[in-house]
Design an enzyme around this catalytic site. Structure first.
Site, short mmCIF file in Angstrom:
data_model
loop_
_atom_site.label_atom_id
_atom_site.label_comp_id
_atom_site.label_asym_id
_atom_site.label_seq_id
_atom_site.Cartn_x
_atom_site.Cartn_y
_atom_site.Cartn_z
CG HIS A 145 -0.04 0.83 2.42
ND1 HIS A 145 0.47 0.29 2.89
CD2 HIS A 145 -1.32 1.53 2.88
CE1 HIS A 145 0.80 1.71 4.12
NE2 HIS A 145 -0.26 1.96 3.90
CE1 TYR B 152 -1.09 5.86 7.11
CE2 TYR B 152 -2.72 3.99 5.81
CZ TYR B 152 -1.35 4.65 6.52
OH TYR B 152 -0.72 3.85 6.13
CG ASP C 20 -21.48 -25.80 23.65
OD1 ASP C 20 -20.81 -25.38 22.48
OD2 ASP C 20 -22.61 -25.46 23.29
#
Length: 836
Positions: A227, A258, A561
């Site tokens: 990137h 960003y 479980d």
């Protein structure tokens, strides 16, 4: 750096990779008392040339799930304590109304996971904190003041310094040439500077992970991807910025951007371009870096077309245009630095942590960014030292990052590249939690798939399985059933067919695809003894009977479980979920099986298929099809038998996850299509309907049945999960000592059902539960109960708030909804329908 010129000949543990993840693991191992650790890296210490060396170091703590948020928060505090973190806050801005509503929800996730001080900002308030940001380009932002910047290289050095004080040794410029394994376990690490024999090896090599996988015969589902990051020249808006208080980090996720401050300069990172995947074998070595003008092997040449042209499939403008709209000063700026830097992506976007399945003593810690690096090191070190993943010494649910969560197809380059590219493309996208991937689909299809497609099934991807969530054809029954509307976000990727199927199953009968459920067959003379030591319940039942049980780790956390059926004195079958749960549970079982050959374990993860027939008419549908007597006397609740349905050999279990009269019916996969047809044909007389997993989930919530991975996880013990009835302390099992301690200490929190007070209101999981305005828990599971006409949430509340009738609130998108704690089950509390 060590003063020794040669590597040691032996170490207890060798950590490969001296970036922030490897150094965090070494530091935490030292904190746990390990002094026989050696860390090596191909590059120089500690600017090694991997992703740590060029990472911008942004720590936004509010992640999309609890594990990622907790690891980020721990990383922030750890690095702050070393002086390698600058608290400046972080702002995520909204460009669209959808994003603004999302930020409301995200702020609530932060509150749920213990992140304090988050607030929603107006556009003007965003610009006040970040003066170069254009207020007219946002609808506002989510601000968390404790976010900030980590200096990754400095943090790695700080952790290494402290680890050295405890005896850990670090060596740079020691490229690994092979991981030596023999007899199913790791033996040594071979490097260009010598060989180090070792009892265990941790591979914290990030973008090089797949190459190490080839050394040991392990498929590593990870793809490096580049990137872009650019740093401007000085901006007027940042003139004189050498001040103690720095601007907050900024994210513009609607355009995958960003931003962070570098003194008087401003940096912009962009994912706003086509995925730039990199084959690990093609990562440049030192011999090419100078020629290309690159500083580190983890860099690629900057590709201007991916910044100035729109190459992102989901965006309508280039990164430069979107960045300049939010930060107009970029229009006149020059760039002093431009790179394509590599990170790594897995098919699901989560890290890879834990012990290798095929090689004892080999561990992985990959696909971890600086944001979670400190926390990931804590988890893997605790896991290596104590056998259980913990974060800062506390139980944590790390199953979402477990190396064994992947299915066999995930090892292929096509799958890893396809899904890795999707993770890159969607990293900052507004992706609905029920939105399904488009790439790499229809890999695993049940024998019912074509019939379900004809019924307009909405298939969800479940670790490669195509699993029906509902059937659009059932919307034709809306005239018979009342299904409340849902607001916009909650209505997306949802159908009123779920509510129809839920109620139809309750009133008549439904058939559910159980193919993803995994039977694990265990037989041999040592079976009963083995299972008694593995499971919490006493499984010494007569053949033909079943028991519900938990399986725990050494800390008493619930690993699974299970339904346990006994068919002969020395033959049992355990039934668990599909996909990653089957992979993780079966691995734990096989690894703990006795080595003396007294037990054989067969995992039927694809060789069996099944259908659940649930509802008041279930017995009538099946009675004339099967050879077994289905009466209560002959086939009581929680019993099992092997019989025939027509000509089809089947295993039948008398139980129902929907909480109704019903049977689960399993058969070898090749009989599956005939099984579906036989049940569907016999069911016509009783108005049988196909039912998807969305309805089965909501019916199970009304009955208070646990769902592993949501309201029961390794973070909680059976008493906290309210399945203490499945624990028999007269038997000895893994985790018993921890349970005895927990029982003696008392239960501080436990899961309870909560109903929304207003009919028709429904919320998502992950949102805060409040008492007197204070966050006391969060909804770990949520849906609508169509039989009780109330929204339902499950939450682990402090014990003082668990009494039935306790008033609470659940916060969702900025609104607080009144709710009430209930005692379960919420529907058919006396179990009359299941026992009918």
């Amino acid at each position: 750096m060590s003063t020794r010129s040669t590597l040691p000949e032996r170490a207890g543990t060798v950590v490969v990779g001296a970036g922030c993840v490897g150094c965090s693991a070494a530091y935490h191992l030292a904190e746990l008392g390990r002094d026989d650790v050696v860390v090596i890296d191909r590059g120089s210490l500690f600017e090694t040339g991997g992703s740590t060396s060029h990472a911008p170091g942004l720590v936004f703590q509010t992640g999309g799930n609890k594990l990622m948020s907790k690891m980020a928060s721990y990383t922030r505090d750890l690095y702050d304590g070393f002086g390698d973190f600058r608290t400046c806050g972080g702002i995520e801005v909204a460009y669209t109304e959808d994003r603004w509503e999302f930020l409301k929800r995200k702020r609530e996730w932060g509150r749920s996971y213990g992140l304090e001080g988050g607030e929603l900002l107006s556009p003007a308030a965003v610009e006040e904190r970040v003066p170069q940001a254009n207020a007219d380009a946002t609808l506002g932002g989510y601000y968390l003041p404790s976010d900030g910047k980590a200096d990754a290289v400095s943090a790695a050095a700080s952790m290494a310094e402290r680890a050295r004080d405890a005896g850990v040794e670090f060596y740079g410029n020691a490229e690994v040439t092979d991981i030596d394994t023999e007899g199913g376990r790791v033996r040594a690490v071979d490097t260009e500077r010598g060989r180090i024999e070792a009892d265990e090896v941790l591979l914290a090599t990030n973008i090089w992970g797949p190459l190490f996988g080839e050394m040991v015969g392990t498929d590593v589902p990870l793809v490096p991807c580049a990137h872009q990051y650019l740093v401007s020249d000085e901006l007027d808006a940042l003139a004189g910025a050498e001040r103690e208080i720095e601007q907050p980090l900024l994210r513009h996720q609607d355009y995958s951007l960003y931003f962070r401050q570098h003194g008087e300069r401003y940096g912009v990172g962009s994912y706003n371009h086509a995925p730039l995947l990199v084959d690990p074998e093609d990562i440049y070595g030192p011999e090419r870096l100078d020629d290309l003008g690159l500083e580190y092997p983890s860099l690629r040449e900057f590709t201007a077309e991916h910044f100035y042209e729109n190459t992102h499939a989901d965006h309508d403008r280039a990164a430069y245009d979107a960045a300049s709209e939010l930060v107009p000063a970029f229009e006149d700026a020059e760039w002093t630095s431009q790179i394509n830097g590599m990170f790594s992506f897995t098919p699901d976007g989560m890290p890879i942590l834990g012990p290798d399945e095929g090689t004892e003593g080999l561990w992985w810690a990959l696909a971890i960014w600086v944001t979670q690096s400190g926390g990931a090191g804590s988890i893997v070190a605790e896991w290596m030292a104590g056998g259980v993943p913990r974060l800062d010494g506390e139980r944590v649910d790390a199953t979402g990052a477990h190396v064994s969560r992947f299915q066999p197809h995930a090892g292929s380059r096509e799958y890893t590249s396809g899904r890795g590219a999707q993770q890159y493309r969607e990293l900052y996208q507004l992706v609905h939690p029920r939105e399904q991937p488009r790439d790499q689909r229809e890999l695993r299809r049940s024998p019912f798939y074509d019939r379900q497609a004809e019924l307009e099934a909405e298939f969800y991807d479940g670790d490669g399985w195509e699993t029906p969530q509902w059937y659009e054809t059932n919307e034709a029954l809306l005239d018979e059933y009342d299904v409340p509307d849902r607001p916009d976000w909650l209505a997306r990727n949802w159908s009123k067919a779920q509510g129809v199927e839920h109620q139809h199953l309750r009133e008549k009968v439904g058939m559910v695809d159980m193919t993803t459920f995994t039977p694990i067959e265990i037989e041999g003379p040592g079976t009963e003894s083995f299972l008694q030591g593995l499971l919490t319940n006493d499984i010494d039942v007569t053949p033909g009977r079943m028991r519900y049980s938990a399986m725990l780790n050494g800390d008493g956390g619930v690993l699974a479980d299970l339904t346990v059926a006994r068919f002969d004195d020395d033959r049992y079958t355990l039934f668990t979920g599909g996909g990653s749960s089957a992979t993780l549970h079966s691995r734990w079982i096989t690894e703990h099986a006795p080595a003396d050959g007294s037990v054989d374990v067969t995992v039927h993860d694809s060789s069996r298929t099944g259908i659940g027939v649930f509802g008041p008419e279930a017995r009538n549908v099946l009675a004339d099809l099967v050879e077994a007597d289905l009466s209560n006397d002959a086939f009581p609740f929680y019993s099992a038998t092997e019989t025939y349905l027509g000509s089809i050999p089947v295993t039948m279990l008398r139980l129902s996850y929907a909480g109704e009269l019903g049977w689960e019916i399993y058969t070898p996969t090749e009989y599956g299509a005939r099984l579906w047809d036989a049940i569907a044909d016999a069911g016509e007389a009783y108005d049988i309907a196909p039912v998807g997993w969305a309805a089965l989930d909501s019916t199970s919530m009304e009955k208070g049945f646990r769902l592993w991975g949501t309201d029961v996880t390794p973070e909680y013990d059976p008493y906290e999960a309210n399945i203490g009835f499945a624990v028999d302390l007269d038997t000895d099992f893994i985790g018993k000592d921890a349970l005895l301690d927990a029982r003696d200490d008392g239960v501080d929190e436990r899961v309870v059902p909560i109903t929304l007070d207003e009919p028709g209101v429904v919320v998502d999981a992950g949102h805060p539960v409040l008492v007197d305005g204070d966050v006391v828990a969060y909804a770990c599971r949520a849906d609508y109960g169509y039989s009780i006409d109330r929204g339902i949430a499950y939450a682990y509340l402090p014990s003082e708030y668990t009494d039935a009738g306790q008033s609470v609130e659940i916060e969702y998108e900025g609104e607080r909804h009144g709710a009430t704690v209930r005692s379960g089950p919420l529907f058919d509390a006396e179990r009359e329908r299941m026992l009918g």
